[in-house]
Enzyme design. Structure first.
Site, PDB file in Angstrom:
ATOM      1  N   TYR A   1       0.840  -1.220   0.145  1.00  0.00           N
ATOM      2  CA  TYR A   1      -0.036   0.007  -0.008  1.00  0.00           C
ATOM      3  C   TYR A   1       0.813   1.231  -0.056  1.00  0.00           C
ATOM      4  CZ  TYR A   1       0.825   0.929   4.933  1.00  0.00           C
ATOM      5  OH  TYR A   1       1.450   1.354   6.244  1.00  0.00           O
TER       6      TYR A   1
ATOM      7  N   ARG B   1       8.161   3.886  -4.461  1.00  0.00           N
ATOM      8  CA  ARG B   1       8.237   3.321  -3.415  1.00  0.00           C
ATOM      9  C   ARG B   1       7.154   2.213  -3.625  1.00  0.00           C
ATOM     10  NH1 ARG B   1       7.595   5.290   2.566  1.00  0.00           N
ATOM     11  NH2 ARG B   1       5.094   5.781   1.823  1.00  0.00           N
TER      12      ARG B   1
ATOM     13  N   ARG C   1      -7.219 -20.767  -1.657  1.00  0.00           N
ATOM     14  CA  ARG C   1      -6.231 -20.350  -0.300  1.00  0.00           C
ATOM     15  C   ARG C   1      -5.245 -21.519  -0.550  1.00  0.00           C
ATOM     16  NH1 ARG C   1      -4.572 -21.873   4.433  1.00  0.00           N
ATOM     17  NH2 ARG C   1      -4.005 -20.144   5.813  1.00  0.00           N
TER      18      ARG C   1
ATOM     19  N   HIS D   1      -0.929 -20.939   0.620  1.00  0.00           N
ATOM     20  CA  HIS D   1       0.180 -20.007   0.820  1.00  0.00           C
ATOM     21  C   HIS D   1       1.059 -19.639  -0.500  1.00  0.00           C
ATOM     22  CE1 HIS D   1      -0.761 -21.107   4.790  1.00  0.00           C
ATOM     23  NE2 HIS D   1       0.419 -20.161   5.523  1.00  0.00           N
TER      24      HIS D   1
ATOM     25  N   LYS E   1       6.566  -1.763   1.999  1.00  0.00           N
ATOM     26  CA  LYS E   1       5.253  -1.251   2.524  1.00  0.00           C
ATOM     27  C   LYS E   1       4.114  -2.306   2.426  1.00  0.00           C
ATOM     28  CE  LYS E   1       2.956   3.162   2.918  1.00  0.00           C
ATOM     29  NZ  LYS E   1       3.066   3.423   4.532  1.00  0.00           N
TER      30      LYS E   1
ATOM     31  N   GLU F   1      12.597   2.901  14.414  1.00  0.00           N
ATOM     32  CA  GLU F   1      11.249   3.822  13.950  1.00  0.00           C
ATOM     33  C   GLU F   1      10.227   3.604  14.658  1.00  0.00           C
ATOM     34  OE1 GLU F   1       9.987   2.751  10.024  1.00  0.00           O
ATOM     35  OE2 GLU F   1      10.078   0.675  10.356  1.00  0.00           O
TER      36      GLU F   1
HETATM   37  N1  PLP Z   1       7.716   3.877   9.359  1.00  0.00           N
HETATM   38  C1  PLP Z   1       6.461   3.025   9.390  1.00  0.00           C
HETATM   39  C2  PLP Z   1       6.629   1.587   9.967  1.00  0.00           C
HETATM   40  C3  PLP Z   1       5.450   3.293   8.754  1.00  0.00           C
HETATM   41  O1  PLP Z   1       4.582   2.587   8.667  1.00  0.00           O
HETATM   42  C4  PLP Z   1       5.445   4.788   8.101  1.00  0.00           C
HETATM   43  C5  PLP Z   1       4.050   5.079   7.408  1.00  0.00           C
HETATM   44  O2  PLP Z   1       3.111   4.396   7.457  1.00  0.00           O
HETATM   45  C6  PLP Z   1       6.580   5.322   8.070  1.00  0.00           C
HETATM   46  C7  PLP Z   1       7.588   4.982   8.669  1.00  0.00           C
HETATM   47  C8  PLP Z   1       6.379   6.898   7.725  1.00  0.00           C
HETATM   48  O3  PLP Z   1       6.299   6.748   6.075  1.00  0.00           O
HETATM   49  P1  PLP Z   1       5.873   8.179   5.309  1.00  0.00           P
HETATM   50  O4  PLP Z   1       6.746   9.059   5.628  1.00  0.00           O
HETATM   51  O5  PLP Z   1       6.217   7.653   3.866  1.00  0.00           O
HETATM   52  O6  PLP Z   1       4.666   8.180   5.742  1.00  0.00           O
END
Ligand code: PLP
Length: 278
Positions: free
Chosen positions: A32, A51, A99, A101, A146, A178
């Site tokens: 996403y 990305r 279904r 994996h 992501k 993070e």
């Molecule tokens: N880190 C994680 C784990 C995230 O889920 C997100 C955003 O959803 C970010 C960092 C920040 O990313 P962005 O600046 O692209 O929104």
């Protein structure tokens, strides 16, 4: 009722339906993006689309659109929303299959997109600063992709919420990486540090914006993960994301950060971030 996009159609969000056999539903087998839109203009769109393309490539989901195709969908949703400040959420799942994996090669991805009105950054909250807790990072080691399978992030954010905190900052092997949905910056004696872009963090676009601002203003930046002790001892802590932009943190694990108020350097970076939105 807002208009959404599903597999080629623009229709009211409530009418968007996908199969329960969609692998996004069954396995969280999907990627996403969330793109902020200011004054009807997507912010750092190219970076978001790059990305997205990388997330698709890394998960071996066929990219169903060219860059222009994505831009058309995004622009049409912005137009029909009637809003000037909004976010566009895009999701691509591997698609519908029996279904198992392992996935079939000839599967058609499901593409869904919706808009949301922008919860304008709460400047009142930023005057006081945000509260965070630290928590053990229990995610897999491909945090750079992501993906929608966000169980660990969901549990950590909930832990933060239940402790009256705005975010959980994740620590792995003693390193500050993070937040559950944000990147983290630490300031000590005028020097800024943030975890490097590798497989252990999401390469946030708001992180890129802040890095650009720091570089353009000759503010020293070290892309190096801090230790938990350095986090506790920081003069300033910021968290960044497309929704939070660049937010000051004034409490970590119940203790004040520096003076306990948003820092001077944060204010400078925040103001420069706002200018970029125009
Ligand atoms: N880190 C994680 C784990 C995230 O889920 C997100 C955003 O959803 C970010 C960092 C920040 O990313 P962005 O600046 O692209 O929104």
């Amino acid at each position: 009722m807002s208009t959404a996009y599903l597999n080629g159609d623009y229709l009211p969000l409530e009418e968007c339906k996908v199969s329960v056999l969609d692998r996004g539903f069954i396995f969280g087998d999907a990627v996403y993006e969330l793109i902020p839109v200011y004054n009807s203009k997507p912010f750092y769109l190219q970076a978001h689309l790059m990305r997205l393309a990388r997330s698709l490539e890394q998960t071996r989901i066929n990219n169903p659109h060219t860059e222009d195709g994505w831009k058309q969908i995004i622009n049409k949703l912005i137009e029909t929303s009637g809003l000037e400040q909004l976010s566009v959420y895009l999701q691509v799942t591997r698609g519908v299959a029996k279904r198992d994996h392992a996935f079939p090669e000839d599967i058609t991805p499901t593409v869904f997109a919706m808009t949301n009105s922008w919860p304008a950054v709460n400047t009142g909250m930023y005057k006081k600063g945000l509260t965070v807790i630290t928590a053990e990072d229990m995610r897999w080691d491909r945090c750079d992709i992501k993906v929608t399978s966000l169980m660990a992030n969901v549990m950590k954010k909930q832990q933060a919420a239940e402790n009256n905190a705005d975010e959980a900052i994740m620590i792995r092997d003693g390193s500050v990486l993070e937040g559950s949905a944000t990147n983290v910056f630490i300031v000590k004696e005028g020097q800024v540090s943030t975890a490097p872009k590798n497989n252990l963090i999401l390469p946030g676009i708001a992180r890129d914006v802040v890095v650009e601002i720091l570089n353009e203003n000759n503010i020293p930046l070290f892309e190096q993960a801090a230790t938990q002790a350095q986090l506790t001892d920081a003069d300033e802590v910021w968290i960044t994301s497309s929704t939070k932009e660049c937010a000051p943190v004034t409490i970590v694990d119940g203790e004040p950060v520096g003076s306990g108020t948003p820092g001077e350097l944060w204010q400078k970076v925040y103001d420069l971030y706002q200018q970029r939105k125009k």
